[in-house]
Design an enzyme around this catalytic site. Structure first.
Site, PDB file in Angstrom:
ATOM      1  N   LYS A  65      -3.765  10.637 -12.116  1.00 42.63           N
ATOM      2  CA  LYS A  65      -5.222  10.591 -12.310  1.00 42.63           C
ATOM      3  C   LYS A  65      -5.930  11.322 -11.171  1.00 42.63           C
ATOM      4  CE  LYS A  65      -7.523   6.572 -11.994  1.00 42.63           C
ATOM      5  NZ  LYS A  65      -7.894   5.312 -12.656  1.00 42.63           N
ATOM      6  N   ASP A 123       0.849  -1.186   0.000  1.00 38.89           N
ATOM      7  CA  ASP A 123       0.000   0.000   0.000  1.00 38.89           C
ATOM      8  C   ASP A 123       0.889   1.242   0.000  1.00 38.89           C
ATOM      9  OD1 ASP A 123      -1.674   2.114   0.655  1.00 38.89           O
ATOM     10  OD2 ASP A 123      -2.878   0.913   2.045  1.00 38.89           O
TER      11      ASP A 123
HETATM   12  C1  LIG Z   1      -7.052   1.814 -12.473  1.00 43.48           C
HETATM   13  S1  LIG Z   1      -6.033   0.662 -11.687  1.00 43.48           S
HETATM   14  C2  LIG Z   1      -4.494   0.874 -12.508  1.00 43.48           C
HETATM   15  C3  LIG Z   1      -4.421   0.254 -13.879  1.00 43.48           C
HETATM   16  C4  LIG Z   1      -3.014   0.292 -14.435  1.00 43.48           C
HETATM   17  N1  LIG Z   1      -2.612   1.653 -14.757  1.00 43.48           N
HETATM   18  C5  LIG Z   1      -2.882  -0.558 -15.677  1.00 43.48           C
HETATM   19  O1  LIG Z   1      -2.587   0.012 -16.731  1.00 43.48           O
HETATM   20  O2  LIG Z   1      -3.013  -1.779 -15.602  1.00 43.48           O
HETATM   21  C6  LIG Z   1      -5.720   1.418 -10.145  1.00 43.48           C
HETATM   22  C7  LIG Z   1      -4.801   0.622  -9.239  1.00 43.48           C
HETATM   23  O3  LIG Z   1      -4.451   1.424  -8.117  1.00 43.48           O
HETATM   24  C8  LIG Z   1      -4.203   0.534  -7.053  1.00 43.48           C
HETATM   25  N2  LIG Z   1      -4.188   1.269  -5.786  1.00 43.48           N
HETATM   26  C9  LIG Z   1      -5.201   1.986  -5.248  1.00 43.48           C
HETATM   27  N3  LIG Z   1      -4.812   2.480  -4.055  1.00 43.48           N
HETATM   28  C10 LIG Z   1      -3.528   2.091  -3.868  1.00 43.48           C
HETATM   29  C11 LIG Z   1      -2.592   2.282  -2.825  1.00 43.48           C
HETATM   30  N4  LIG Z   1      -2.899   2.976  -1.729  1.00 43.48           N
HETATM   31  N5  LIG Z   1      -1.357   1.730  -2.940  1.00 43.48           N
HETATM   32  C12 LIG Z   1      -1.042   1.006  -4.050  1.00 43.48           C
HETATM   33  N6  LIG Z   1      -1.901   0.779  -5.058  1.00 43.48           N
HETATM   34  C13 LIG Z   1      -3.123   1.317  -4.970  1.00 43.48           C
HETATM   35  C14 LIG Z   1      -5.330  -0.469  -7.171  1.00 43.48           C
HETATM   36  O4  LIG Z   1      -5.030  -1.658  -6.483  1.00 43.48           O
HETATM   37  C15 LIG Z   1      -5.437  -0.650  -8.683  1.00 43.48           C
HETATM   38  O5  LIG Z   1      -4.721  -1.778  -9.118  1.00 43.48           O
END
Ligand SMILES: C[S@@+](CC[C@H](N)C(=O)[O-])C[C@H]1O[C@@H](n2cnc3c(N)ncnc32)[C@H](O)[C@@H]1O
Length: 205
Positions: free
Chosen positions: A160, A95
Protein backbone atom coordinates in the site's frame (compact mmCIF):
# COMPACT_ATOMS: atom_id res chain seq x y z
CA UNK A 1 -23.86 17.50 -11.55
CA UNK A 2 -26.64 14.92 -11.20
CA UNK A 3 -24.23 12.37 -12.58
CA UNK A 4 -21.70 13.21 -9.90
CA UNK A 5 -24.21 12.92 -7.02
CA UNK A 6 -25.39 9.59 -8.36
CA UNK A 7 -21.83 8.42 -8.43
CA UNK A 8 -21.21 9.66 -4.89
CA UNK A 9 -24.36 7.95 -3.68
CA UNK A 10 -23.47 4.68 -5.34
CA UNK A 11 -20.01 4.96 -3.95
CA UNK A 12 -21.25 5.45 -0.37
CA UNK A 13 -23.57 2.48 -0.83
CA UNK A 14 -20.69 0.33 -2.03
CA UNK A 15 -18.58 1.30 0.94
CA UNK A 16 -21.34 0.31 3.32
CA UNK A 17 -21.79 -2.88 1.40
CA UNK A 18 -18.17 -3.88 2.03
CA UNK A 19 -18.47 -3.18 5.74
CA UNK A 20 -21.69 -5.19 5.89
CA UNK A 21 -20.25 -8.00 3.78
CA UNK A 22 -17.23 -8.29 6.08
CA UNK A 23 -19.49 -8.18 9.15
CA UNK A 24 -21.75 -10.90 7.73
CA UNK A 25 -18.81 -13.08 6.79
CA UNK A 26 -16.10 -14.29 9.11
CA UNK A 27 -13.66 -11.59 7.96
CA UNK A 28 -12.38 -9.11 10.51
CA UNK A 29 -12.23 -6.06 8.28
CA UNK A 30 -13.52 -4.66 4.99
CA UNK A 31 -9.84 -4.56 3.89
CA UNK A 32 -10.33 -8.20 2.86
CA UNK A 33 -12.08 -7.04 -0.32
CA UNK A 34 -9.07 -5.03 -1.45
CA UNK A 35 -6.75 -8.04 -1.31
CA UNK A 36 -9.41 -10.39 -2.65
CA UNK A 37 -9.96 -8.20 -5.71
CA UNK A 38 -6.24 -7.97 -6.46
CA UNK A 39 -5.80 -11.70 -5.90
CA UNK A 40 -8.73 -12.65 -8.09
CA UNK A 41 -7.49 -10.44 -10.91
CA UNK A 42 -3.81 -11.27 -10.66
CA UNK A 43 -3.86 -14.87 -9.32
CA UNK A 44 -1.35 -14.10 -6.59
CA UNK A 45 -1.86 -16.45 -3.68
CA UNK A 46 -1.31 -20.11 -4.47
CA UNK A 47 -1.70 -23.28 -2.41
CA UNK A 48 1.34 -24.57 -0.50
CA UNK A 49 3.17 -21.23 -0.55
CA UNK A 50 4.61 -18.93 2.11
CA UNK A 51 3.00 -15.48 2.44
CA UNK A 52 4.27 -12.69 4.70
CA UNK A 53 1.63 -10.17 5.83
CA UNK A 54 3.09 -6.89 7.15
CA UNK A 55 0.72 -4.69 9.17
CA UNK A 56 -1.73 -7.55 9.54
CA UNK A 57 -4.12 -6.57 12.36
CA UNK A 58 -7.01 -7.03 12.84
CA UNK A 59 -6.36 -9.86 10.40
CA UNK A 60 -8.61 -10.06 7.35
CA UNK A 61 -5.71 -10.27 4.88
CA UNK A 62 -4.12 -13.00 6.99
CA UNK A 63 -7.46 -14.85 7.15
CA UNK A 64 -7.78 -14.68 3.37
CA UNK A 65 -4.13 -15.62 2.73
CA UNK A 66 -4.42 -18.56 5.12
CA UNK A 67 -7.44 -19.86 3.20
CA UNK A 68 -5.66 -19.52 -0.14
CA UNK A 69 -2.35 -21.17 0.84
CA UNK A 70 -4.37 -24.10 2.24
CA UNK A 71 -3.22 -26.84 4.59
CA UNK A 72 0.39 -27.08 3.41
CA UNK A 73 1.02 -23.38 3.10
CA UNK A 74 1.91 -20.86 5.75
CA UNK A 75 1.42 -17.21 6.59
CA UNK A 76 3.75 -15.14 8.74
CA UNK A 77 2.17 -11.92 9.98
CA UNK A 78 3.51 -8.89 11.84
CA UNK A 79 1.77 -6.00 13.57
CA UNK A 80 2.39 -3.52 16.40
CA UNK A 81 -1.13 -4.29 17.56
CA UNK A 82 -2.21 -7.67 18.90
CA UNK A 83 -4.09 -10.00 16.56
CA UNK A 84 -6.35 -12.90 17.50
CA UNK A 85 -5.03 -16.28 16.33
CA UNK A 86 -5.78 -17.58 12.82
CA UNK A 87 -5.17 -21.11 11.59
CA UNK A 88 -1.83 -21.55 9.75
CA UNK A 89 -0.79 -18.00 10.68
CA UNK A 90 2.30 -17.38 12.76
CA UNK A 91 1.87 -13.94 14.30
CA UNK A 92 4.74 -11.72 15.46
CA UNK A 93 3.72 -8.85 17.74
CA UNK A 94 6.07 -5.94 17.17
CA UNK A 95 7.14 -2.91 15.22
CA UNK A 96 8.43 -3.85 11.80
CA UNK A 97 10.85 -0.89 11.87
CA UNK A 98 12.55 -2.58 14.83
CA UNK A 99 15.44 -4.64 13.45
CA UNK A 100 14.90 -7.41 16.00
CA UNK A 101 11.29 -7.82 14.83
CA UNK A 102 12.31 -7.89 11.18
CA UNK A 103 15.00 -10.46 11.99
CA UNK A 104 12.52 -12.59 13.90
CA UNK A 105 10.32 -12.58 10.84
CA UNK A 106 13.25 -13.48 8.55
CA UNK A 107 14.13 -16.32 10.94
CA UNK A 108 10.62 -17.78 10.70
CA UNK A 109 10.59 -17.57 6.92
CA UNK A 110 13.77 -19.60 6.86
CA UNK A 111 16.09 -20.48 4.01
CA UNK A 112 13.37 -21.57 1.61
CA UNK A 113 12.16 -17.96 1.41
CA UNK A 114 8.75 -16.40 0.84
CA UNK A 115 6.60 -16.51 -2.28
CA UNK A 116 4.68 -13.34 -1.58
CA UNK A 117 4.95 -10.28 0.69
CA UNK A 118 1.77 -8.28 1.26
CA UNK A 119 2.00 -4.98 3.13
CA UNK A 120 -1.05 -2.97 4.17
CA UNK A 121 1.06 -1.08 6.74
CA UNK A 122 0.24 2.55 7.19
CA UNK A 123 1.85 4.90 9.70
CA UNK A 124 -0.32 6.66 12.27
CA UNK A 125 -1.52 9.64 10.29
CA UNK A 126 -0.71 13.10 11.66
CA UNK A 127 -2.79 14.93 9.05
CA UNK A 128 0.34 16.77 7.93
CA UNK A 129 0.57 15.50 4.40
CA UNK A 130 4.31 15.85 3.92
CA UNK A 131 5.08 14.04 7.20
CA UNK A 132 2.59 11.25 6.54
CA UNK A 133 3.95 10.73 3.04
CA UNK A 134 7.55 10.61 4.27
CA UNK A 135 6.64 8.06 6.98
CA UNK A 136 4.72 5.90 4.55
CA UNK A 137 7.63 5.89 2.10
CA UNK A 138 10.11 5.12 4.87
CA UNK A 139 8.05 2.01 5.70
CA UNK A 140 7.86 1.12 2.01
CA UNK A 141 11.64 1.35 1.69
CA UNK A 142 12.05 -1.04 4.61
CA UNK A 143 9.67 -3.45 2.89
CA UNK A 144 11.75 -3.13 -0.28
CA UNK A 145 14.94 -4.14 1.58
CA UNK A 146 13.04 -6.90 3.36
CA UNK A 147 11.93 -8.34 0.00
CA UNK A 148 15.59 -8.49 -1.02
CA UNK A 149 16.25 -10.69 1.96
CA UNK A 150 13.27 -13.02 1.90
CA UNK A 151 11.64 -13.29 -1.53
CA UNK A 152 12.29 -16.36 -3.63
CA UNK A 153 13.27 -15.69 -7.25
CA UNK A 154 9.95 -15.14 -9.01
CA UNK A 155 8.25 -13.96 -5.80
CA UNK A 156 5.75 -11.09 -5.66
CA UNK A 157 4.97 -8.02 -3.54
CA UNK A 158 1.73 -6.11 -2.91
CA UNK A 159 2.24 -2.87 -1.01
CA UNK A 160 0.00 0.00 0.00
CA UNK A 161 1.22 3.50 -0.89
CA UNK A 162 -0.34 6.96 -0.80
CA UNK A 163 -0.43 9.23 -3.84
CA UNK A 164 2.16 11.95 -3.39
CA UNK A 165 5.82 12.84 -3.64
CA UNK A 166 8.21 9.93 -3.90
CA UNK A 167 5.85 7.22 -5.15
CA UNK A 168 7.13 7.36 -8.75
CA UNK A 169 10.69 7.00 -7.47
CA UNK A 170 9.59 4.05 -5.36
CA UNK A 171 8.00 2.38 -8.37
CA UNK A 172 11.25 2.95 -10.29
CA UNK A 173 13.16 1.31 -7.45
CA UNK A 174 10.87 -1.71 -7.61
CA UNK A 175 11.47 -1.99 -11.35
CA UNK A 176 15.16 -2.61 -10.65
CA UNK A 177 14.28 -5.80 -8.80
CA UNK A 178 10.97 -6.99 -10.22
CA UNK A 179 10.11 -7.90 -13.82
CA UNK A 180 6.71 -6.16 -13.72
CA UNK A 181 5.40 -3.28 -11.60
CA UNK A 182 1.70 -2.40 -11.73
CA UNK A 183 -0.73 -0.15 -9.88
CA UNK A 184 -3.97 -1.46 -8.42
CA UNK A 185 -6.86 0.57 -6.98
CA UNK A 186 -9.40 -1.99 -5.78
CA UNK A 187 -13.10 -1.10 -5.72
CA UNK A 188 -13.20 -1.38 -1.91
CA UNK A 189 -10.51 1.28 -1.60
CA UNK A 190 -12.33 3.94 -3.67
CA UNK A 191 -12.90 6.55 -1.01
CA UNK A 192 -11.38 9.93 -0.28
CA UNK A 193 -8.19 8.16 0.66
CA UNK A 194 -5.12 8.60 -1.53
CA UNK A 195 -4.20 4.99 -0.93
CA UNK A 196 -3.44 2.64 -3.78
CA UNK A 197 -1.52 -0.61 -4.12
CA UNK A 198 1.55 -1.44 -6.10
CA UNK A 199 1.88 -4.99 -7.34
CA UNK A 200 5.45 -5.97 -8.19
CA UNK A 201 5.85 -9.37 -9.83
CA UNK A 202 8.61 -11.85 -10.51
CA UNK A 203 11.35 -10.77 -8.14
CA UNK A 204 14.85 -11.20 -9.54
CA UNK A 205 13.72 -12.48 -12.94
C1 LIG B 1 -4.88 -0.83 7.48
S1 LIG B 1 -4.32 -1.75 8.83
C2 LIG B 1 -4.15 -3.37 8.15
C3 LIG B 1 -5.44 -4.11 7.96
C4 LIG B 1 -5.20 -5.56 7.58
N1 LIG B 1 -4.66 -5.66 6.24
C5 LIG B 1 -6.47 -6.37 7.66
O1 LIG B 1 -6.89 -6.87 6.61
O2 LIG B 1 -7.02 -6.56 8.74
C6 LIG B 1 -2.66 -1.25 8.97
C7 LIG B 1 -1.89 -1.94 10.08
O3 LIG B 1 -0.51 -1.61 9.97
C8 LIG B 1 0.02 -1.67 11.27
N2 LIG B 1 1.33 -1.01 11.30
C9 LIG B 1 1.59 0.28 11.01
N3 LIG B 1 2.91 0.52 11.20
C10 LIG B 1 3.47 -0.66 11.57
C11 LIG B 1 4.79 -1.04 11.91
N4 LIG B 1 5.80 -0.17 11.90
N5 LIG B 1 5.02 -2.33 12.27
C12 LIG B 1 4.00 -3.22 12.30
N6 LIG B 1 2.72 -2.90 12.00
C13 LIG B 1 2.47 -1.64 11.64
C14 LIG B 1 -1.03 -0.99 12.11
O4 LIG B 1 -0.90 -1.33 13.47
C15 LIG B 1 -2.32 -1.51 11.48
O5 LIG B 1 -2.83 -2.62 12.19
Amino acid sequence: MAKKSNKQWLHAQNKDQYVKQARDSHYRSRAIYKLQEIDQKDKLIKPNTCVVDLGSAPGSWSQYASEQVKANGRVISVDILPMDPIERVLFILGDFTDEAVENECIGHIGKQGADLVISDMAPNLTGIRITDQARSLALAELVYDFCDQVLKPGGDLVIKLFEGAGTDEYRRLLKERFAKVMTRKPEASRDQSREFYVLARSYGL
